[in-house]
Design a protein around this motif. Sequence first.
Motif, PDB file in Angstrom:
ATOM      1  N   ARG A 195       1.002  -1.081   0.285  1.00  0.00           N
ATOM      2  CA  ARG A 195      -0.090   0.031   0.456  1.00  0.00           C
ATOM      3  C   ARG A 195       0.777   0.691  -0.118  1.00  0.00           C
ATOM      4  O   ARG A 195       2.074   1.506   0.189  1.00  0.00           O
ATOM      5  N   ILE A 196       0.007   2.237  -0.184  1.00  0.00           N
ATOM      6  CA  ILE A 196       0.669   3.474  -0.137  1.00  0.00           C
ATOM      7  C   ILE A 196       0.512   4.545   0.771  1.00  0.00           C
ATOM      8  O   ILE A 196      -1.631   4.867   0.918  1.00  0.00           O
ATOM      9  N   TRP A 197       0.811   4.825   1.794  1.00  0.00           N
ATOM     10  CA  TRP A 197      -0.452   6.263   2.165  1.00  0.00           C
ATOM     11  C   TRP A 197      -0.684   7.135   2.221  1.00  0.00           C
ATOM     12  O   TRP A 197       0.885   8.237   1.490  1.00  0.00           O
ATOM     13  N   VAL A 198      -1.091   7.578   1.687  1.00  0.00           N
ATOM     14  CA  VAL A 198      -1.363   9.564   1.347  1.00  0.00           C
ATOM     15  C   VAL A 198      -1.857  10.620   2.249  1.00  0.00           C
ATOM     16  O   VAL A 198      -3.034  10.202   3.076  1.00  0.00           O
ATOM     17  N   ALA A 199      -1.395  11.516   2.622  1.00  0.00           N
ATOM     18  CA  ALA A 199      -2.189  12.567   4.029  1.00  0.00           C
ATOM     19  C   ALA A 199      -1.920  13.392   2.675  1.00  0.00           C
ATOM     20  O   ALA A 199      -1.459  14.408   2.525  1.00  0.00           O
ATOM     21  N   LEU A 200      -3.685  13.948   2.841  1.00  0.00           N
ATOM     22  CA  LEU A 200      -4.168  15.387   2.605  1.00  0.00           C
ATOM     23  C   LEU A 200      -4.820  16.258   3.966  1.00  0.00           C
ATOM     24  O   LEU A 200      -5.088  15.631   4.561  1.00  0.00           O
ATOM     25  N   ARG A 201      -4.411  17.396   3.436  1.00  0.00           N
ATOM     26  CA  ARG A 201      -5.125  18.643   4.619  1.00  0.00           C
ATOM     27  C   ARG A 201      -6.195  19.260   3.619  1.00  0.00           C
ATOM     28  O   ARG A 201      -6.029  19.787   2.436  1.00  0.00           O
ATOM     29  N   GLY A 202      -7.379  19.791   4.168  1.00  0.00           N
ATOM     30  CA  GLY A 202      -8.598  20.081   3.598  1.00  0.00           C
ATOM     31  C   GLY A 202      -9.512  19.030   3.277  1.00  0.00           C
ATOM     32  O   GLY A 202      -8.936  18.490   2.442  1.00  0.00           O
ATOM     33  N   ASN A 203     -10.248  19.337   3.879  1.00  0.00           N
ATOM     34  CA  ASN A 203     -11.704  18.656   2.712  1.00  0.00           C
ATOM     35  C   ASN A 203     -12.823  18.702   2.146  1.00  0.00           C
ATOM     36  O   ASN A 203     -13.729  18.409   1.560  1.00  0.00           O
ATOM     37  N   ASP A 204     -11.852  20.101   1.483  1.00  0.00           N
ATOM     38  CA  ASP A 204     -12.576  20.508   0.061  1.00  0.00           C
ATOM     39  C   ASP A 204     -11.420  20.232  -0.615  1.00  0.00           C
ATOM     40  O   ASP A 204     -10.326  20.443  -1.283  1.00  0.00           O
ATOM     41  N   PRO A 205     -11.890  19.655  -2.146  1.00  0.00           N
ATOM     42  CA  PRO A 205     -11.164  18.722  -2.874  1.00  0.00           C
ATOM     43  C   PRO A 205     -10.764  20.419  -3.777  1.00  0.00           C
ATOM     44  O   PRO A 205      -9.541  19.512  -4.839  1.00  0.00           O
ATOM     45  N   ALA A 206     -11.643  21.006  -4.537  1.00  0.00           N
ATOM     46  CA  ALA A 206     -11.008  22.139  -4.907  1.00  0.00           C
ATOM     47  C   ALA A 206     -10.089  22.858  -4.422  1.00  0.00           C
ATOM     48  O   ALA A 206      -9.270  23.289  -4.597  1.00  0.00           O
ATOM     49  N   THR A 207     -10.168  22.596  -2.825  1.00  0.00           N
ATOM     50  CA  THR A 207      -8.793  23.456  -2.320  1.00  0.00           C
ATOM     51  C   THR A 207      -7.751  22.668  -1.041  1.00  0.00           C
ATOM     52  O   THR A 207      -6.612  23.200  -0.945  1.00  0.00           O
ATOM     53  N   SER A 208      -7.778  21.304  -1.152  1.00  0.00           N
ATOM     54  CA  SER A 208      -6.683  20.411  -0.712  1.00  0.00           C
ATOM     55  C   SER A 208      -5.380  20.174  -0.999  1.00  0.00           C
ATOM     56  O   SER A 208      -4.830  20.263  -1.878  1.00  0.00           O
ATOM     57  N   GLN A 209      -4.920  20.079   0.204  1.00  0.00           N
ATOM     58  CA  GLN A 209      -2.989  19.618  -0.522  1.00  0.00           C
ATOM     59  C   GLN A 209      -2.543  18.236   0.080  1.00  0.00           C
ATOM     60  O   GLN A 209      -2.807  17.638   0.922  1.00  0.00           O
ATOM     61  N   ILE A 210      -2.275  17.736  -1.005  1.00  0.00           N
ATOM     62  CA  ILE A 210      -1.880  16.369  -0.512  1.00  0.00           C
ATOM     63  C   ILE A 210      -0.319  16.379   0.109  1.00  0.00           C
ATOM     64  O   ILE A 210       0.810  17.133  -0.836  1.00  0.00           O
ATOM     65  N   VAL A 211       0.069  16.441   1.394  1.00  0.00           N
ATOM     66  CA  VAL A 211       0.993  16.404   2.387  1.00  0.00           C
ATOM     67  C   VAL A 211       2.005  15.671   2.142  1.00  0.00           C
ATOM     68  O   VAL A 211       3.558  16.203   1.593  1.00  0.00           O
ATOM     69  N   ARG A 212       2.088  15.449   1.524  1.00  0.00           N
ATOM     70  CA  ARG A 212       2.948  13.314   1.918  1.00  0.00           C
ATOM     71  C   ARG A 212       2.683  12.040   0.641  1.00  0.00           C
ATOM     72  O   ARG A 212       0.914  11.697   1.393  1.00  0.00           O
ATOM     73  N   LEU A 213       2.834  11.521   0.757  1.00  0.00           N
ATOM     74  CA  LEU A 213       3.285  10.200  -0.342  1.00  0.00           C
ATOM     75  C   LEU A 213       4.568   9.284   0.582  1.00  0.00           C
ATOM     76  O   LEU A 213       4.625   9.816   0.169  1.00  0.00           O
TER      77      LEU A 213
END
Length: 180
Positions: free
Chosen positions: A80-98
């Motif tokens: 698996r790959i772990w995906v860390a996101l910041r923000g709940n709105d997909p139009a403005t959310s950021q991918i913090v880390r993979l």
Amino acid sequence: MPEQIIRLGVLALRRPPVTRWGQAQLQPLAVLMPEPAAAAHTRLLDDEGTQTWYLGGRDLALWSGDTGHYRDNLESDQPRIWVALRGNDPATSQIVRLTADPYEGEGLSSDLDLIVGVVPMPDALRALTADFVDRHHVEMPFKKRKRTAANPADDDERGSPRVLQPGDKWEATKGRGRFS
């Protein structure tokens, strides 16, 4: 320290709220390899309120010091790959880390500001990760430290005495300090 950088695209799923008081939930859905040419924050599909979004690309770094962790991930039933996101709105959310390191992924999940999801590792990425582990993994044998035996006669040489003298105790210094 050798490293390998792999660029991946991230897909996320946004589900509508279950109740009228709830919020829509954004969860990582998949990583894409190679990264597509689509623009970040693009809605791809809308199926009765459930939306699929392409959030953009992010680098996945493989470090030679973590090859044992990657090997543990590859030996599991489903890597698996772990995906860390910041923000709940997909139009403005950021991918913090993979990360492909399961222990780092577990550590990311303790951050309450992040949405951490686990997605399947694509076969092409699994092959690259396995090759990286094969090239850079060095097995470190476990060495148990031996304690040196303590000699009570050597207490004077080691440092502070086992019993405090009256002048060293808190009560003896009360009233003589700067803030008394």
